[in-house]
Design a protein around this motif. Sequence first.
Motif, PDB file in Angstrom:
ATOM      1  N   ARG A  79      42.489 -61.697  86.072  1.00  0.00           N
ATOM      2  CA  ARG A  79      41.665 -60.044  85.897  1.00  0.00           C
ATOM      3  C   ARG A  79      42.492 -59.539  84.851  1.00  0.00           C
ATOM      4  O   ARG A  79      43.561 -59.499  85.120  1.00  0.00           O
ATOM      5  N   HIS A  80      41.446 -58.953  83.605  1.00  0.00           N
ATOM      6  CA  HIS A  80      42.415 -58.742  82.299  1.00  0.00           C
ATOM      7  C   HIS A  80      40.994 -57.699  81.738  1.00  0.00           C
ATOM      8  O   HIS A  80      39.933 -57.755  82.088  1.00  0.00           O
ATOM      9  N   ASP A  90      38.879 -67.457  81.342  1.00  0.00           N
ATOM     10  CA  ASP A  90      37.411 -67.126  81.681  1.00  0.00           C
ATOM     11  C   ASP A  90      37.599 -65.902  81.974  1.00  0.00           C
ATOM     12  O   ASP A  90      38.484 -65.935  83.414  1.00  0.00           O
ATOM     13  N   ILE A  91      36.821 -65.203  81.891  1.00  0.00           N
ATOM     14  CA  ILE A  91      36.152 -63.801  82.721  1.00  0.00           C
ATOM     15  C   ILE A  91      35.265 -65.133  84.035  1.00  0.00           C
ATOM     16  O   ILE A  91      34.599 -65.814  83.829  1.00  0.00           O
ATOM     17  N   GLY A  92      36.122 -64.138  84.817  1.00  0.00           N
ATOM     18  CA  GLY A  92      35.711 -64.625  86.768  1.00  0.00           C
ATOM     19  C   GLY A  92      36.224 -66.100  86.912  1.00  0.00           C
ATOM     20  O   GLY A  92      35.976 -66.713  87.415  1.00  0.00           O
ATOM     21  N   SER A  93      37.759 -66.201  86.373  1.00  0.00           N
ATOM     22  CA  SER A  93      37.793 -67.207  87.119  1.00  0.00           C
ATOM     23  C   SER A  93      39.809 -66.963  87.734  1.00  0.00           C
ATOM     24  O   SER A  93      40.666 -67.760  88.009  1.00  0.00           O
ATOM     25  N   GLY A  94      39.639 -65.865  87.874  1.00  0.00           N
ATOM     26  CA  GLY A  94      40.579 -65.094  88.499  1.00  0.00           C
ATOM     27  C   GLY A  94      42.170 -64.603  87.856  1.00  0.00           C
ATOM     28  O   GLY A  94      43.390 -64.449  88.778  1.00  0.00           O
ATOM     29  N   GLY A 122      30.590 -62.220  74.242  1.00  0.00           N
ATOM     30  CA  GLY A 122      30.239 -62.403  76.430  1.00  0.00           C
ATOM     31  C   GLY A 122      30.598 -63.154  76.640  1.00  0.00           C
ATOM     32  O   GLY A 122      31.028 -63.783  78.067  1.00  0.00           O
ATOM     33  N   ALA A 123      29.544 -64.664  76.297  1.00  0.00           N
ATOM     34  CA  ALA A 123      29.334 -65.369  76.651  1.00  0.00           C
ATOM     35  C   ALA A 123      30.750 -65.963  76.524  1.00  0.00           C
ATOM     36  O   ALA A 123      31.329 -67.251  77.775  1.00  0.00           O
ATOM     37  N   LEU A 125      33.552 -65.140  76.171  1.00  0.00           N
ATOM     38  CA  LEU A 125      34.604 -64.329  76.978  1.00  0.00           C
ATOM     39  C   LEU A 125      34.733 -65.582  78.554  1.00  0.00           C
ATOM     40  O   LEU A 125      36.135 -65.467  79.724  1.00  0.00           O
ATOM     41  N   ALA A 126      33.070 -65.628  78.735  1.00  0.00           N
ATOM     42  CA  ALA A 126      33.040 -65.793  80.356  1.00  0.00           C
ATOM     43  C   ALA A 126      33.136 -67.384  80.519  1.00  0.00           C
ATOM     44  O   ALA A 126      32.775 -68.379  81.213  1.00  0.00           O
TER      45      ALA A 126
END
Lengths: 296, 381
Positions: free
Chosen positions: B231-232, B225-229, B73-74, B76-77
């Motif tokens: 979305r997937h 990165d997750i949260g970088s705009g 998770g980390a 991916l973020a």
Amino acid sequence: MVEHAAKVRHDFLRHDMNFPHVWCPGCGLGIVLGSLIRATSSLNIPQDDLVLASGIGCTGRMSAYVDFNTLHTTHGRALTFATGIKLAKPNLTVMTVMGDGDATAIGGNHFIHAARRNLNITAIIVNNMIYGMTGGQYSPTTPYGSKATTAPYGHVEQAFSIAELAVAAGASYVARGTVHHVPQLDGLIKGGIQKKGFSVIEIMSNCHTYYGRQNGLSDPVEYQKYFKKNAVSVKKAAEMSAAEMEGKFSIGVLADIEQPAYVEEYQHIRDNACKEMAEKGEKKGGDCAQERRDEM
Amino acid sequence: MQSSSEDQSQKYLLQGNEAIVEGALAAGCRFFAGYPITPSSEIAEIMSRKLPTLGGTFIQMEDEIASMGAIVGASLAGAKSLTATSGPGFSLMQENLGYASMTEVPLVVVNVMRGGPSTGLPTSPSQADVMQARWGTHGDHAIIVLAVSSVADSYEITIQAFNLAEKYRTPVILLSDEIVGHTREVISLPPDQPVPIFNRIKPSVPPEWYLPYEDNSRGVPPMADIGSGYRHHVTGLMHDAKGFPNFSPGVTGGFLKRQYRKLANGADEIQMTKQFMLDDAEVAIITYGCVSRSAIRAVRMAREQGIKAGFLQLVTLWPFPKKAVDAVCRRCRAVLVPEMNMGQMVREVRAVNQNATLEQLNRFDGGFITPAILFRKLMSL
């Protein structure tokens, strides 16, 4: 209002996913999905900042349908992935959606520890009292005496009460709703997302296909009536005796407490650690003089 | 990145486990999730002390399954992430390690090997997890496995592990063992030749064009990165270029072929070995990890006796460095493969060159393969 609601649903769903969804006709999961979208959209959080992690099973498929940052993880582990995401990027609104078997059997350990840590995550648990995707085997919430494909002679284990388990494990916000009491459910999910700390929303939902068919509730409409008949408000339930509550369950907010949440607590660790290092005259990261790219 | 000349290089007396932490932090690791287990616990302890001062995060999870999930998770973020464990914990990590492989998430898993199976020998060294490191999670998958032999290795190869993970979007297993993990040696930090740091390639297209699993010439899709705009969807199910579940034969076959191809493309860089006195060698030792230490000494002792001995250290175990191994097998009249297990990597050496005269030497009683044991064997070849 109706027009607006339709637009929100349109914007929050993924149209490149192959709809229709995988769920059976009449399944409560569609109602949960609608509630989730209404709750999140009413908070005006950008979709780019919303994260939904799911586990495995019918409920696990929900993450693919919403246009957020989504993860479909391994069975029972959604909260562990969500933990990593939240701690790496605390500004994101992180939610998980899990089934009863997912969250409280194979993922039971992660569930109680996420609650104990008071991680800033919202856990939505859809409780249909059965393993649906694999064909109707008993789960930790299958009631005593029920039939399941692995309990053909009747189930002899006692069921977990998920919401009460979450309260005991230390969650900051715990609520229970049903797919029959939808306006209330929207509010419960919204309340959970707004809560700083670990929030749990247990949603009683119908699996008429597998639980219902084996236990006299094979019609989804009859199943809805079952929820209507047996749900008692938390307030009213508090005044009822155990005998009166037999076969019934409470809905509403079971716990809503203020206590330190993990993300804020860990920031204190960072601040204190830096202060201690500075007092000792040490470099950040310790005493090994080496290249360090300080990204923060 | 600072240039190394700004920092005065200093000598430190570090344990192998400590050097892994230093290497990880130098590589940019800012997230660690783990569960205590001997002989790897020092890594978690030191991370818990150092990461918060760097703005990073340490968390002790409820078990190794959760630790592995948290670092996926980390990562991916966007955080470079590490966990460290030993045999029993490594077994528990296999589930989410498979998820990391399926979703191509860069991260590093340290396994400080101890004797097994099961709880086995908690405080004794072993090299018996080398096949599990390759094939531990179910299903076909590509993976990189590296092995360290010293404190200096523990620092440098940890940086390499992060670099390869980021460059090829893959989990990397870093194998240490009880001997290397707990040995203290002098090390200069920063090293005279600092290892360059590689960060994952991010998408250069606008979010609406982004395909998180789209093939390209390298076989490594850029990673948002997750949260970088961008979305997937990320799923452990077989998936198409968009990341959505797709079980068609074309998508499934293509996915697995790309996974293998991306590591094959980088073979020259990934398959790291170290050579010692091999140029004129007539007999050679091929080994890895802590046994490398004895091999160097044994080769020196043999040379003193007039035996032209040499040594090939496998830094990368998987993908197996076939070329380097084959060259040694062709050149030498006999090759000795000592391992602290019942004979695992020797199978790969045999598969590479079936004409070579191979001798295996195995110790699996919790004891070390000493220079004297290797020297005696070399003299008998």
